[in-house]
Design an enzyme around this catalytic site. Sequence first.
Site, PDB file in Angstrom:
ATOM      1  N   ASN A   1      -4.971   3.914   1.414  1.00  0.00           N
ATOM      2  CA  ASN A   1      -4.254   2.641   1.495  1.00  0.00           C
ATOM      3  C   ASN A   1      -5.109   1.412   1.227  1.00  0.00           C
ATOM      4  O   ASN A   1      -4.596   0.406   0.753  1.00  0.00           O
ATOM      5  CB  ASN A   1      -3.572   2.496   2.864  1.00  0.00           C
ATOM      6  CG  ASN A   1      -4.523   2.656   4.020  1.00  0.00           C
ATOM      7  OD1 ASN A   1      -5.162   3.709   4.155  1.00  0.00           O
ATOM      8  ND2 ASN A   1      -4.651   1.639   4.834  1.00  0.00           N
ATOM      9  N   THR A   2      -6.409   1.472   1.502  1.00  0.00           N
ATOM     10  CA  THR A   2      -7.202   0.253   1.250  1.00  0.00           C
ATOM     11  C   THR A   2      -7.907   0.306  -0.108  1.00  0.00           C
ATOM     12  O   THR A   2      -8.369  -0.714  -0.580  1.00  0.00           O
ATOM     13  CB  THR A   2      -8.232  -0.014   2.373  1.00  0.00           C
ATOM     14  OG1 THR A   2      -9.203   1.038   2.378  1.00  0.00           O
ATOM     15  CG2 THR A   2      -7.561  -0.106   3.726  1.00  0.00           C
TER      16      THR A   2
ATOM     17  N   CYS B   1       0.800  -1.229   0.000  1.00  0.00           N
ATOM     18  CA  CYS B   1       0.000   0.000   0.000  1.00  0.00           C
ATOM     19  C   CYS B   1       0.830   1.276   0.000  1.00  0.00           C
ATOM     20  O   CYS B   1       0.513   2.241  -0.700  1.00  0.00           O
ATOM     21  CB  CYS B   1      -0.978  -0.009   1.161  1.00  0.00           C
ATOM     22  SG  CYS B   1      -0.258  -0.440   2.752  1.00  0.00           S
TER      23      CYS B   1
ATOM     24  N   HIS C   1      -2.365   6.806   3.850  1.00  0.00           N
ATOM     25  CA  HIS C   1      -0.941   6.846   4.173  1.00  0.00           C
ATOM     26  C   HIS C   1      -0.369   8.169   3.669  1.00  0.00           C
ATOM     27  O   HIS C   1      -0.508   8.513   2.496  1.00  0.00           O
ATOM     28  CB  HIS C   1      -0.210   5.687   3.496  1.00  0.00           C
ATOM     29  CG  HIS C   1      -0.525   4.343   4.078  1.00  0.00           C
ATOM     30  ND1 HIS C   1      -1.316   4.159   5.194  1.00  0.00           N
ATOM     31  CD2 HIS C   1      -0.137   3.083   3.699  1.00  0.00           C
ATOM     32  CE1 HIS C   1      -1.399   2.863   5.473  1.00  0.00           C
ATOM     33  NE2 HIS C   1      -0.718   2.192   4.591  1.00  0.00           N
TER      34      HIS C   1
END
Lengths: 357, 357, 357, 357
Positions: free
Chosen positions: B335-336, B161, B254
């Site tokens: 990030n996801t 990620c 992030h």
Amino acid sequence: MPDYSNMNRKIKVGILGCTGAVGQKFISLLKDHPYFEISDIAASESSKGKIYSEHVNWKEAEAIPEDVAGMKIKSCNIEDLSSRILFSRILFSGLDSKVAGEIEEKMARAGFIVISNSRNHRMNEDVPLVIPEINSSHFDLIKKQKTRWDSDGFIVTNPNCSVIVLALALYPIHKKFGLKNVIVTTMQAISGAGYPGVSSMDILGNIIPHIPGEEEKIETEPLKIFGEFEQDKIKFADLKISAMCNRVPVYNGHTLAISFETEVKANKDEIIKSWNELKSFDTPFSPQKVIHYLENEFRPQPLLDLITENGMAVTTGNLRKCNILDWKFTALGHNTIRGAAGAAILNAEYLVKNNFI
Amino acid sequence: MPDYSNMNRKIKVGILGCTGAVGQKFISLLKDHPYFEISDIAASESSKGKIYSEHVNWKEAEAIPEDVAGMKIKSCNIEDLSSRILFSRILFSGLDSKVAGEIEEKMARAGFIVISNSRNHRMNEDVPLVIPEINSSHFDLIKKQKTRWDSDGFIVTNPNCSVIVLALALYPIHKKFGLKNVIVTTMQAISGAGYPGVSSMDILGNIIPHIPGEEEKIETEPLKIFGEFEQDKIKFADLKISAMCNRVPVYNGHTLAISFETEVKANKDEIIKSWNELKSFDTPFSPQKVIHYLENEFRPQPLLDLITENGMAVTTGNLRKCNILDWKFTALGHNTIRGAAGAAILNAEYLVKNNFI
Amino acid sequence: MPDYSNMNRKIKVGILGCTGAVGQKFISLLKDHPYFEISDIAASESSKGKIYSEHVNWKEAEAIPEDVAGMKIKSCNIEDLSSRILFSRILFSGLDSKVAGEIEEKMARAGFIVISNSRNHRMNEDVPLVIPEINSSHFDLIKKQKTRWDSDGFIVTNPNCSVIVLALALYPIHKKFGLKNVIVTTMQAISGAGYPGVSSMDILGNIIPHIPGEEEKIETEPLKIFGEFEQDKIKFADLKISAMCNRVPVYNGHTLAISFETEVKANKDEIIKSWNELKSFDTPFSPQKVIHYLENEFRPQPLLDLITENGMAVTTGNLRKCNILDWKFTALGHNTIRGAAGAAILNAEYLVKNNFI
Amino acid sequence: MPDYSNMNRKIKVGILGCTGAVGQKFISLLKDHPYFEISDIAASESSKGKIYSEHVNWKEAEAIPEDVAGMKIKSCNIEDLSSRILFSRILFSGLDSKVAGEIEEKMARAGFIVISNSRNHRMNEDVPLVIPEINSSHFDLIKKQKTRWDSDGFIVTNPNCSVIVLALALYPIHKKFGLKNVIVTTMQAISGAGYPGVSSMDILGNIIPHIPGEEEKIETEPLKIFGEFEQDKIKFADLKISAMCNRVPVYNGHTLAISFETEVKANKDEIIKSWNELKSFDTPFSPQKVIHYLENEFRPQPLLDLITENGMAVTTGNLRKCNILDWKFTALGHNTIRGAAGAAILNAEYLVKNNFI
């Protein structure tokens, strides 16, 4: 030095900016201090004449010390703060930088010793910018400064909160191996912005990747602190620092991710040894050990390591090779204790102990 | 390419690790996808036979898509996941890396197309590690891989990620000006550790300055992604990266503080121009503009910029000179979404659109 | 009602207090609204003449709608806001309550329809305080109000953000079983205090057990909302409410712990049935189902349930017997959507659809 | 009582569950305790034989006390914990409730004094459930219990963490004015769930409106604590409590919103007076003043008031009329100090001082 532990009369001190976050921390930390007793508290004109405990929006977890709670607040108005009104010899300044410059200068001219946490005079040629474990020799600038003011007063400053953590962590390395390049990313606590400071809507669950003016301070103040005193001047150190500053949802504690490159190459043990050997000195606020290297690679953390040595030590950890520069590690310090009020008190203690006061 | 927007039959896909955080995100993002329809969901043996909506600890803010809610969970036990039982042609894998290696390989051998978010096969010589805006040419490794498995199946992976955010932000600069050195400090969201993942007692108001295995991935994966496809092999790019990883109390997103040095020197406008010119392509999950440079120096921020282009764009900001390397800036990515499930879906879309499937 | 979905000309609306938190939410929610188009934006004198996108400190995650971004801000100075300058028929007011009272009255007198989220006129005898699913009949007060202003203008208000959640959750129970006593403890999000609002130093990892003025509103506004329209007056409902309000470190979403006692005793199924049967109506911002009862006893939660029906529904859960009153449960609503800007828009939609406008 | 301040030999104590959150708190709080010295530490079989400092995942901000750091962990396996192996007379139990029941009973039979924070034996007829400021007379159950075990050992328990705060705040009112009905909503800190406890993904910026088993404890334990000792039995108090429990993103400190109704009506001053008059007693962990009523209506707050009297006092505030019951107010207590380990230590101190040990 007089034996203050048994002395009949402590040194009277005043707090400039007594209602603000740094002022409150001064008052909180100076409770029962063996050298100093608070005799004056001052704030802006609008607070003048008010009883401290009734007026202040107290934000410390410990209660207001009883002897200060009932004091009347004086005005920081320059005319008012003449020696006639103040009983103090030393003034700790937690003034906002918008007004600190003029007030502090006036007080020094009037013969007071100003121990300031504000940024205004830090880079002045004849003002010591001191972390006593690093550059107490710079206090000799005081002599020169007294000449400027034509008085017995003077101003002494401590660095920016992030700079103190960075400089303490880097100095032992610099001294032994010669720093060339440093890249640092800071993750700074909200308390560093004062009160009310950062809006909760800006920081809850968020990162703010910019703190105005902060990167400049981090990139320049250490050069003065690491500088050599040569012929009544500070010759700035010759290293380069690049900083990226972030505000994070942490209450207290600045965490720094640091990469560095040295002239002389060092191994891991040598670096840790240099940290272990940084000398502290014997005053109430001095940590027994200035830098604590933590072996656990998940440390240091604000929640677990911030109050090491009452918040006056710096903790480091996770020292490992850097692919670009030589080494990288994490450093942590308490921004309002070691990084602000505690730093100023340590400076004052050093001055007392070494007969500058 | 067939016109999937009007197609009568979508491609059947399965979700491996359907109860985990990444599996849930796959299911959530694939709702009403024009190319794909979920036909199989699988998890560990203990979930076998259970109704999805009754068994999963659903953590997405959107409700479970109706067509998946009533499905029975199949077992990821390798014996069970034979082609007889699965209706799907493509398997999206959000499996835990402890089991992903073996299961994914078995599935590829059995003829399935495995689009994996797990780290296990990323660095394999014949496995594409792809961000399609950067290195879609690496998909040609598929041919070689099919030979290995002796089947029509294959594995395709997307990066870690943090790597996706970093690689997207750096690639346009690398392509035009040639990157030599990169130092990056990450401030990574808790969702990156899955569920239950990080204990609240470790992260509430705290920073954890270490994420096991993360720095190694950030320092190596981009070298493959930026590599040249030469004679059925990837020749890794020749740049150096140094990473310092931190977990922060942010839910999603992030944030990366990046310094870099290039072969050919560039000015600020040229760097921003390179970002603006990074090409996207025309599939449902592709952002219209891959990188958004934000002029406001307080940006990007997770709270404000994370969902840019539905979480599939990377935002950058605060580009400024670095005293040590050439330039520094902040980058942010979801990030996801962009960093995990969305990245895998984008890979699958690219493969469909370009007739690999 | 005209068919606005195909209408050539939408109704022009203005936003009073366009730079504040509620104003921004109005602008964000009204993007592409089928009935309304923003034609005027106004704020305090100091913003006058400035381009919106250059002046506003935009805090919404979605970008500023393009048609508003380039608009010039008008002044809310009462003299300036004459009909000559404004193109709008409807003014959505997100004004601070310090100035809302006078400005809104002036605008109503001048013939504008003011749909206000401010508290100033809520309890006025001839001002409708409406949640349309509950008391749309109160809009008939408009006639009386027009007489007062001697104009075609009028003011319509929606309740306080906590009240909307509470009133929606309680109304179906009140209507069927007759509420006697209600005790509610609120856990309110920081966004309810506007921007900058709550200092991060006051709320990060903390609870503030007092919100000035909030308990009074919660204890009185529902009595008007549940009141009967009798002979052009509202006869307040005869129930008692006791509220304890807390600020919590949650970004959006007010969570309420509610105990209640009814005249006619009801069982669990009957209460849930009453929630399920609360009627919604057919306009763009109306939720399909107003109240969603969640079976999982760990719900509702801000993180998981806040955006149910785009933030316009109220979620309830964990209905269980109370040892003192009859029943207790948790309710959750989105304070800036259902509890503020969305509530005002829903009122405006109702008025359009029912030919008040 | 022997004069422990000067005593040559302290009482040897052991910590059951020494690696858990409560066990760590016991070890941390007992450092330099004038009565007790830690001689045994025990945990589950898997920790047996390991050095404490090398094995424990220490989560306290203060370092592990030096004398404990090097100790070997013993097993809580019942066979192992015989008197042969343990040097201690008193065992402080922070055992998980899954195993606490059996182990504690076995230890009492074997002649040890078990001071337990676990819930297992709290409601047993012959086990004292004591907050010493309230019901130290219940310690007389010990005699009866010894008969049951046919040994000199016995079990003493302290209440659930929320119950301690609630009971202390209510007891002075109950004693003077007779409580009839109490409705309480709790906002409980994450540390109450132990470590790893609550996942960060469940609580960061969120509220969880359910804590399994908690409401039952709050509704029943106070009835025993407020009960009268009559003929070697506790006659439970006759009041009704209804609780709604919530987990909030606060590290330490349970905040309670409480409404109550009394038999005899009291005014505000009388209630505050009753709090001020609650007697403490003279042992090391006893607060000087048990309940601190704070005049500022924004208090008590976890951030500011939690460590009042080292975390052993309860703070109350914002006492105001309730529309339904008589009065309402906020109470706050430190859940892991006053609400757990500190409560157990206070019980042990009381027993020592009053010659039960």
